[in-house]
Design an enzyme around this catalytic site. Structure first.
Site, PDB file in Angstrom:
ATOM      1  CE1 TYR A 165      -4.218   0.944  -0.332  1.00 27.13           C
ATOM      2  CE2 TYR A 165      -4.511  -1.078   0.918  1.00 27.13           C
ATOM      3  CZ  TYR A 165      -5.028  -0.078   0.098  1.00 27.13           C
ATOM      4  OH  TYR A 165      -6.328  -0.120  -0.287  1.00 27.13           O
ATOM      5  CD  GLU A 198      -4.796   5.343   0.354  1.00 29.15           C
ATOM      6  OE1 GLU A 198      -4.794   6.064   1.354  1.00 29.15           O
ATOM      7  OE2 GLU A 198      -5.794   4.702  -0.017  1.00 29.15           O
ATOM      8  CG  ASP A 202      -6.779   9.918 -24.720  1.00 25.12           C
ATOM      9  OD1 ASP A 202      -5.788   9.173 -24.840  1.00 25.12           O
ATOM     10  OD2 ASP A 202      -7.879   9.521 -24.295  1.00 25.12           O
ATOM     11  CB  THR A 257      -3.447   3.394 -22.390  1.00 25.03           C
ATOM     12  OG1 THR A 257      -3.203   3.378 -23.799  1.00 25.03           O
ATOM     13  CG2 THR A 257      -4.889   3.744 -22.115  1.00 25.03           C
ATOM     14  CE  LYS A 265      -5.799   1.798 -26.213  1.00 28.53           C
ATOM     15  NZ  LYS A 265      -5.953   2.520 -24.941  1.00 28.53           N
ATOM     16  NE  ARG A 280      -5.143  -4.685 -20.057  1.00 25.11           N
ATOM     17  CZ  ARG A 280      -5.601  -4.323 -21.257  1.00 25.11           C
ATOM     18  NH1 ARG A 280      -6.468  -3.358 -21.378  1.00 25.11           N
ATOM     19  NH2 ARG A 280      -5.189  -4.942 -22.342  1.00 25.11           N
TER      20      ARG A 280
HETATM   21  N1  DSN Z   1      -9.031   2.504 -26.017  1.00 24.14           N
HETATM   22  C1  DSN Z   1     -10.084   1.690 -26.515  1.00 24.14           C
HETATM   23  C2  DSN Z   1      -9.645   0.942 -27.696  1.00 24.14           C
HETATM   24  O1  DSN Z   1      -9.175   1.629 -28.563  1.00 24.14           O
HETATM   25  O2  DSN Z   1      -9.763  -0.280 -27.845  1.00 24.14           O
HETATM   26  C3  DSN Z   1     -10.821   1.029 -25.498  1.00 24.14           C
HETATM   27  O3  DSN Z   1     -11.160   1.982 -24.523  1.00 24.14           O
END
Ligand code: DSN
Length: 426
Positions: free
Chosen positions: A47, A49, A193, A219, A222, A228
Site C-alpha cells: 500500500y 497512498e 489523449d 495508456t 497499446k 495495462r
Molecule cells: N481505447 C479503446 C480501444 O481503442 O480499444 C478502449 O477503450
C-alpha cells in the site's frame, strides 16, 4: 499451498489462444516477459497512498524508488517535465484531468465517439458526458479527416473550457498547433489523449503534441507496449488558468492540481506492481530498438492498408499514418459484427467498429478496425502483411462456409508457429 489449477489452467488456455491467433486489435500488444514478471511481482502487496517521499504508509522506501524511476524514465521518453504514473487506466487518467481542470457542468469539446473518438471524451454513456456539457466535432464525410473547421466553429460558438484531441479509431496524424490556436482564442485548455499513437509519437514518427497541448494523457499498454495502465504528462507546467483551487482553497500549479486529482481525488492506493512494470516498459522504450519496432509498425500498417485497398476494401481516409486503419465493409456485404465473429472463428482477432456516418447501430456497425502493433511485436514484417490480408479476405468472402473458415484457422495456427510468444513460459 496447492496451485489453483482452475485459474492457472485457464491462463494456460489464454496463452495458447494468444500464441495461435493473429492479434489485430489496435489497442492490444504483447509486452516483454520482464514486463509480465514485474506485473506479477511482490510489489502487488504494498500500500502506498500518496507520492514518493509523501506517503500515508510506512515501508514505502523501495516503491518510492520504483515510482520515481518510472516517472523519470517517462519524462525522458516524451521530453516532459512532469508526469504522474499512478492512473490505473487511460479512462482514470482522463477523469483525473477533468477533475483537476473542470467543474461539473463545464463545457468540453471532443471527437464524436461515432467518428472515431473515445468514450471518455464526452460520450453520454460515460462520466465525461454525464458530468460535463459535451460538444463534438467529427470527420469530413469525403476525406475521413478531422473536420478542423467544425472544431473551430463549435469552439467559437460554445467556448468550451477544454478541447480534447485524440481518438480510438482514427488513422491520421493531428494538427495540434491548429487546435491550440483556437483554444487560445476561446480560453480553453487542450488535452491530447495519445493512448493509441503514443509509441509512434515517442519515436518521433508523428507530430509531437507536447508543445501545443497543455496536458497529455496516455495508456501504457497499446503502442507503448507496457502493462495495462494510464499516465498523465506535461512538458510545460503552466499557470492555473481558471484560478482552480485545491481542496484547501489554495490556487496551485497545474501539476500540483493534477497530482491531487489522481490521489486523493480519484484513486486510493497506486498499483505499485504495475508502476514497476511501467518503469520496465519505459526503459525498453528508451532503447533504440523501440524506434525500429515503431518504424516496422508503421510500414506494416501501410503495407496491409495497401493490400486491403488492392482487394477493393474501403479504408476511411484512404490509408494510415499510424498503427491502425478503419475499414468500411459496406461494399463487401458483411456487417462489422459478423466480420468480427467470423474472423474470431478463424482465430483472427479484431473488433467491429462504427465508421463515420454509419447507418448501423454500434452493436452491429459497418466496419472493422485493424491494428498491427501486436503482430509486429510477434515479428511480422512487410512480407507477411499480404498473407494476413489474404486470410482475412478469404474469411470475409466465405463467412457462411464452415469448411473454409476451419481451413483458415488451421492455416493461421501453422503460420503463427514461426512467431514464438513467451518461450520462457514453456
Ligand atoms: N481505447 C479503446 C480501444 O481503442 O480499444 C478502449 O477503450
Amino acid at each position: 499451498m496447492p496451485q489453483d489449477t482452475l485459474v492457472f489452467d485457464l491462463l494456460k488456455k489464454e496463452l495458447k489462444r494468444q500464441r495461435e491467433g493473429i492479434e489485430l486489435i489496435a489497442s492490444e500488444n504483447f509486452t516483454s516477459y520482464q514486463v509480465i514478471q514485474a506485473t506479477g511481482s511482490v510489489a502487488t502487496n504494498k500500500y502506498a497512498e500518496g507520492y514518493p517521499g509523501k506517503r500515508y504508509y510506512g515501508g514505502c522506501e523501495v516503491v518510492d524508488e520504483i515510482e520515481t524511476l518510472a516517472i523519470e524514465r517517462l519524462k525522458k521518453v516524451f521530453n516532459a517535465n512532469w508526469a504522474n504514473v499512478q492512473p490505473h487506466s487511460g479512462a482514470q487518467a482522463n477523469a483525473a484531468v477533468f477533475l483537476a481542470c473542470l467543474k461539473a457542468g463545464d463545457k468540453i469539446l471532443g471527437l464524436d465517439l461515432s467518428m472515431g473518438g473515445h468514450l471518455t471524451h464526452g460520450s453520454p454513456a460515460n462520466f465525461s458526458g454525464k458530468t460535463y456539457q459535451a460538444f463534438f466535432y467529427g470527420v469530413e464525410r469525403e476525406s475521413g479527416l478531422v473536420n478542423y473547421e467544425q472544431l473551430e466553429q463549435t469552439a467559437r460558438a460554445e467556448k468550451p473550457k477544454m478541447i480534447i484531441c485524440g481518438a480510438s479509431a482514427y488513422s491520421r496524424d493531428w494538427d495540434y498547433a491548429r487546435i491550440r490556436k483556437v483554444a487560445d482564442e476561446v480560453g480553453a485548455l487542450v488535452l491530447a489523449d495519445i493512448a493509441h499513437p503514443a509509441g509512434l509519437i515517442a519515436s518521433g514518427l508523428l507530430n509531437d503534441p507536447f508543445d501545443h497541448c497543455h496536458i497529455v494523457t496516455s495508456t501504457t499498454h497499446k503502442t507503448l507496449r507496457g502493462p495495462r495502465g494510464g499516465v498523465i504528462m506535461m512538458r510545460h507546467d503552466f499557470e492555473n488558468p481558471f484560478g482552480l483551487k485545491d481542496p484547501k482553497g489554495n490556487i496551485r500549479s497545474m501539476s500540483a492540481l493534477l497530482d491531487l486529482a489522481v490521489f486523493p481525488g480519484l484513486q486510493g492506493g497506486p498499483l505499485e506492481h504495475v508502476i514497476a512494470a511501467k518503469a520496465v516498459a519505459f526503459g525498453e522504450i528508451l532503447d533504440p530498438s523501440f524506434k525500429t519496432y515503431q518504424e516496422q509498425v508503421r510500414v506494416n500498417a501501410q503495407t496491409i492498408a495497401k493490400a486491403f485497398t488492392d482487394k477493393d476494401y474501403h479504408l476511411i481516409s484512404g490509408g494510415t499514418d499510424n498503427h491502425l486503419m478503419l475499414i468500411d465493409l459496406r461494399n463487401k456485404n458483411i456487417t462489422g459484427k459478423k466480420a468480427q465473429e467470423t474472423l474470431d472463428r478463424a482465430h483472427i482477432t479484431l473488433n467491429k467498429n462504427s465508421v463515420p456516418y454509419d447507418d448501423k447501430s454500434p452493436f452491429v456497425t459497418s466496419g472493422i478496425r485493424v491494428g498491427v502493433p501486436a503482430i509486429t511485436t510477434r515479428g511480422m514484417k512487410t512480407e507477411h502483411m499480404q498473407i494476413v490480408a489474404d486470410m482475412i479476405d478469404k474469411v470475409l468472402m466465405n463467412a457462411d462456409n464452415d469448411q473454409i473458415i476451419a481451413s483458415v484457422r488451421e492455416e493461421v495456427k501453422i503460420f503463427m508457429q514461426q512467431f514464438p510468444l513467451y518461450p520462457e513460459l514453456g
